[in-house]
Enzyme design. Structure first.
Site, mmCIF file in Angstrom:
data_model
loop_
_atom_site.group_PDB
_atom_site.id
_atom_site.type_symbol
_atom_site.label_atom_id
_atom_site.label_comp_id
_atom_site.label_asym_id
_atom_site.label_seq_id
_atom_site.Cartn_x
_atom_site.Cartn_y
_atom_site.Cartn_z
ATOM 1 N N ASP A 94 0.863 -1.183 0.000
ATOM 2 C CA ASP A 94 0.000 0.000 0.000
ATOM 3 C C ASP A 94 0.898 1.232 0.000
ATOM 4 O O ASP A 94 1.936 1.236 -0.647
ATOM 5 C CB ASP A 94 -0.963 -0.038 1.193
ATOM 6 C CG ASP A 94 -2.286 0.659 0.900
ATOM 7 O OD1 ASP A 94 -2.255 1.876 0.632
ATOM 8 O OD2 ASP A 94 -3.344 0.012 0.941
ATOM 9 N N HIS A 130 1.818 1.968 -3.253
ATOM 10 C CA HIS A 130 0.737 2.744 -3.874
ATOM 11 C C HIS A 130 1.122 4.211 -3.972
ATOM 12 O O HIS A 130 0.920 4.850 -4.997
ATOM 13 C CB HIS A 130 -0.551 2.589 -3.069
ATOM 14 C CG HIS A 130 -1.335 1.380 -3.452
ATOM 15 N ND1 HIS A 130 -2.665 1.230 -3.171
ATOM 16 C CD2 HIS A 130 -0.965 0.248 -4.110
ATOM 17 C CE1 HIS A 130 -3.091 0.070 -3.640
ATOM 18 N NE2 HIS A 130 -2.076 -0.547 -4.200
#
Length: 312
Positions: A94, A130
């Site tokens: 993430d 991310h």
């Protein structure tokens, strides 16, 4: 048991959660703390989560999680002051670093909120993740004075990313600086998104509406974002996408002193931010309801264009 599925192509993920996964390391109200020379692998959720901490240093360390593991952010300082992150390698599923400041309660409760101020990130490698440096989406207490410099972000979905979420959250984001950073193989290099749709209510009309709403304590503000000497290579989608609120346009200052070096020739046009009704695109600099100042737009080859041209 927690269930999660991840969508591909940077389009977000659906994650029905039945139980809250444990943090890798959760520091609460710590002062004058040093995290030096460690490696943390495969945390079930956020890897390091300092909350309400002051004078914290993390240096010469490695944070690793599987690339397809949801919510495995690397380092998430929340409601903290004076945090230094230096010489840390991130490879996570993430966001690499997500700076947060809490979230108002469902009825507007804010007595638990505190600002985050004084976050410095230096000499770090983010590969992949991310986002390299992310602000939000929980930022109701306010986030101020964040600097990321002399870092490499390679293969991250975003480089610098601001996501304010719902209009009811409130909070002020200000004095955010990125300088001397290499962005290589990123999808969207710089983004500020006031219509972030990955929260539980993210697709509701009151979050996604592009119509003006009354300004009140729940209105989030973004002001004073500066980007200097950033080199962008193998860009997939957009150099900068800034989607603010018509209530309070974001003031974003771009000091573009380095050119985009190259685009990824194999990249396919894709919506460059997580907001509803934004069509696929491959552009240099696009904005809507944002005050964007670029020292030399010629360095970006294309003048800024309105993202509204790409709304469905």
């Amino acid at each position: 048991m927690a269930l999660a599925t991840r969508a591909t192509g940077g389009a977000g993920r659906r994650k029905p959660v039945r139980a809250r996964c444990a943090r890798g390391l959760h520091l609460v109200s710590c002062h004058k703390t040093q995290l030096l020379g460690f490696t943390i692998r495969n945390a079930a959720s956020w890897t390091i989560h300092p909350q309400g901490c002051e004078d914290l240093t993390a240096a010469a360390s490695t944070i690793i999680a599987p690339h397809d593991s949801p919510n495995t952010d690397g380092f998430n300082p929340e409601s903290c002051r004076n945090v230094m992150i230096s010489g840390v390698r991130f490879s996570v599923g993430d966001d690499c670093i997500a700076v947060k400041a809490g979230k108002r309660g469902p009825d507007g409760e804010d007595d638990h909120l505190a600002e985050t101020r004084g976050i410095t990130v230096r000499h770090c490698l983010m590969q992949p993740g991310h986002g390299g440096l992310v602000i939000g989406s929980e930022m109701s207490g306010g986030v101020h004075d964040v600097t990321v410099e002399d870092c490499d972000m390679i293969g991250t979905d975003r480089g610098l990313r601001l996501k304010t979420g719902a209009r009811s959250g409130g909070g002020m984001v200000g004095n955010i600086t990125m300088r001397r950073v290499l962005l290589d193989g990123v999808q969207t290099a710089l983004s500020a998104n006031a219509h972030y749709h990955c929260d539980a209510d993210g697709h509701d009309d009151w979050v996604q509406s592009r119509n003006p709403a009354p300004v009140n304590d729940g209105t989030p503000f973004v002001d004073g974002i500066t980007v200097e000497d950033v080199e962008i290579r193998n860009l997939a989608h957009a150099a900068g996408v800034f989607l603010g609120l018509p209530d309070v346009p974001s003031a974003t200052s771009l000091s573009a002193t380095s050119p985009i070096v190259s685009h990824d020739p194999s990249a396919v046009a894709t919506p460059p931010i997580m907001a509803d009704r934004v069509r696929p695109m491959r552009m240099r600099l696009v904005f809507e309801q944002a005050d964007v100042v670029c020292d030399d737009p010629a360095l970006l080859n294309d003048a800024p264009v309105s993202i509204s041209s790409y709304f469905d």
